[in-house]
Design a protein around this motif. Structure first.
Motif, short mmCIF file in Angstrom:
data_model
loop_
_atom_site.label_atom_id
_atom_site.label_comp_id
_atom_site.label_asym_id
_atom_site.label_seq_id
_atom_site.Cartn_x
_atom_site.Cartn_y
_atom_site.Cartn_z
N SER A 1 0.76 -1.33 -0.08
CA SER A 1 0.04 0.21 -0.01
C SER A 1 0.96 1.31 0.01
O SER A 1 0.73 2.32 -0.62
CB SER A 1 -0.81 0.00 1.21
OG SER A 1 -1.96 -0.86 1.18
N GLU A 2 1.92 1.30 0.98
CA GLU A 2 2.67 2.42 1.04
C GLU A 2 3.50 2.78 -0.25
O GLU A 2 3.63 4.01 -0.69
CB GLU A 2 3.43 2.29 2.16
CG GLU A 2 4.42 3.47 2.43
CD GLU A 2 5.03 3.43 3.72
OE1 GLU A 2 6.29 3.75 3.95
OE2 GLU A 2 4.63 3.03 4.78
N GLU A 3 4.19 1.68 -0.74
CA GLU A 3 4.88 1.86 -2.03
C GLU A 3 4.35 2.31 -3.16
O GLU A 3 4.81 2.87 -3.89
CB GLU A 3 5.56 0.15 -2.43
CG GLU A 3 6.69 0.02 -1.35
CD GLU A 3 8.13 0.41 -1.96
OE1 GLU A 3 8.26 1.14 -2.86
OE2 GLU A 3 9.04 0.13 -1.10
N LEU A 4 3.01 1.63 -3.22
CA LEU A 4 2.11 2.10 -4.56
C LEU A 4 1.58 3.26 -4.21
O LEU A 4 0.48 3.64 -5.21
CB LEU A 4 1.42 0.80 -4.83
CG LEU A 4 2.34 -0.45 -5.53
CD1 LEU A 4 1.28 -1.40 -5.88
CD2 LEU A 4 3.09 -0.01 -6.67
N GLY A 5 1.14 3.70 -3.00
CA GLY A 5 0.40 4.89 -2.74
C GLY A 5 -1.07 4.56 -2.66
O GLY A 5 -1.81 5.47 -2.98
N LEU A 6 -1.54 3.41 -2.35
CA LEU A 6 -2.86 2.83 -2.69
C LEU A 6 -3.47 2.89 -1.35
O LEU A 6 -2.97 2.41 -0.17
CB LEU A 6 -3.03 1.67 -3.19
CG LEU A 6 -2.41 1.48 -4.64
CD1 LEU A 6 -2.26 0.05 -5.22
CD2 LEU A 6 -3.17 2.44 -5.54
N PRO A 7 -4.67 2.97 -0.90
CA PRO A 7 -5.40 2.76 0.16
C PRO A 7 -5.34 1.30 0.25
O PRO A 7 -5.48 0.52 -0.55
CB PRO A 7 -7.00 3.35 -0.01
CG PRO A 7 -7.00 3.94 -1.44
CD PRO A 7 -5.56 3.71 -2.07
N SER A 8 -5.86 0.83 1.53
CA SER A 8 -5.65 -0.51 1.91
C SER A 8 -6.76 -1.39 1.03
O SER A 8 -6.42 -2.45 0.86
CB SER A 8 -5.84 -0.76 3.46
OG SER A 8 -6.98 -0.45 3.94
N ALA A 9 -7.87 -0.96 0.84
CA ALA A 9 -9.15 -1.35 0.17
C ALA A 9 -8.58 -1.72 -1.26
O ALA A 9 -8.84 -2.88 -1.73
CB ALA A 9 -10.43 -0.60 0.46
N SER A 10 -7.88 -0.91 -1.90
CA SER A 10 -7.64 -0.92 -3.19
C SER A 10 -6.41 -1.90 -3.20
O SER A 10 -6.34 -2.80 -4.22
CB SER A 10 -6.88 0.53 -3.76
OG SER A 10 -8.04 1.44 -3.73
N THR A 11 -5.55 -1.96 -2.20
CA THR A 11 -4.34 -2.86 -2.21
C THR A 11 -5.02 -4.31 -1.94
O THR A 11 -4.71 -5.15 -2.57
CB THR A 11 -3.36 -2.77 -1.09
OG1 THR A 11 -2.92 -1.14 -1.07
CG2 THR A 11 -2.27 -3.68 -1.14
N THR A 12 -5.99 -4.63 -1.24
CA THR A 12 -6.67 -5.78 -0.97
C THR A 12 -7.21 -6.24 -2.37
O THR A 12 -7.01 -7.54 -2.85
CB THR A 12 -7.74 -5.77 0.03
OG1 THR A 12 -7.31 -5.42 1.13
CG2 THR A 12 -8.54 -6.98 0.22
N ARG A 13 -7.94 -5.40 -3.05
CA ARG A 13 -8.51 -5.78 -4.42
C ARG A 13 -7.32 -6.09 -5.47
O ARG A 13 -7.35 -7.13 -6.12
CB ARG A 13 -9.33 -4.52 -5.05
CG ARG A 13 -10.55 -4.58 -4.16
CD ARG A 13 -11.69 -3.84 -5.10
NE ARG A 13 -11.27 -2.26 -4.91
CZ ARG A 13 -11.43 -1.31 -4.27
NH1 ARG A 13 -11.74 -1.63 -3.02
NH2 ARG A 13 -10.95 -0.25 -4.18
N LEU A 14 -6.12 -5.65 -5.36
CA LEU A 14 -5.19 -5.39 -6.11
C LEU A 14 -4.66 -6.99 -5.83
O LEU A 14 -4.14 -7.89 -6.83
CB LEU A 14 -4.17 -4.55 -5.84
CG LEU A 14 -2.68 -4.50 -6.68
CD1 LEU A 14 -2.24 -3.41 -6.99
CD2 LEU A 14 -1.70 -5.64 -6.09
#
Length: 149
Positions: free
Chosen positions: A54-67
């Motif tokens: 999440s931090e490396e890609l600058g994504l919210p946790s929900a978006s990272t979960t979907r990724l």
């Protein structure tokens, strides 16, 4: 609107080419462009905690979960629970997880090798330094943009 400096146009053309290539690779793999970035990140850094992705890609946790869900479904990565603390989750590439990516990038590697033939071995460190600095500059600019929201 024309740019006053010719180097601006050259650099913008470079950015467009890289972005379009990443989209084409993602399309070939059935992923989103950010999924490709995550896959490359896992290959470079090794297994990462979900929060680190999440931090490396600058994504919210929900978006990272979907990724991560998309990467698992496509067979590129898997979640691994911690042995001591089952609440901790890291994500790792599966064996052969980059095979499809490598195949999709074969043509770009071939074209880039041709570009590389225009430079001598003494120029390679300078080019790599430039790429590293450009990457750092864009990461810093990205953080600034995201901090403003």
């Amino acid at each position: 609107m024309a740019h006053k400096r010719p180097e601006d146009a050259v650099f913008r053309e470079f950015l467009i080419a890289v972005l379009l290539h990443n989209e084409a690779v993602a399309d070939r793999l059935g992923l989103q462009p950010v999924d490709v970035a995550a896959t490359i990140l896992l290959e470079m850094r090794g297994p990462l905690a979900v929060g680190a992705i999440s931090e490396e890609l600058g994504l919210p946790s929900a978006s990272t979960t979907r990724l991560i869900d998309r990467l698992e479904k496509a067979g590129y990565a898997r979640r691994v629970r911690g042995e001591r603390d089952r609440r901790t989750v890291t994500v790792e590439l599966v064996e052969g997880g980059l095979d499809d990516y490598d195949a999709a990038c074969e043509s770009s590697r071939r074209h880039l090798e041709t570009v590389g033939m225009h430079y001598g071995p003494e120029q390679v460190p300078l080019l790599l330094d430039m790429f590293a600095r450009v990457g750092q500059a864009y990461r810093a600019a990205t953080r600034e943009l995201r901090d403003r929201t």
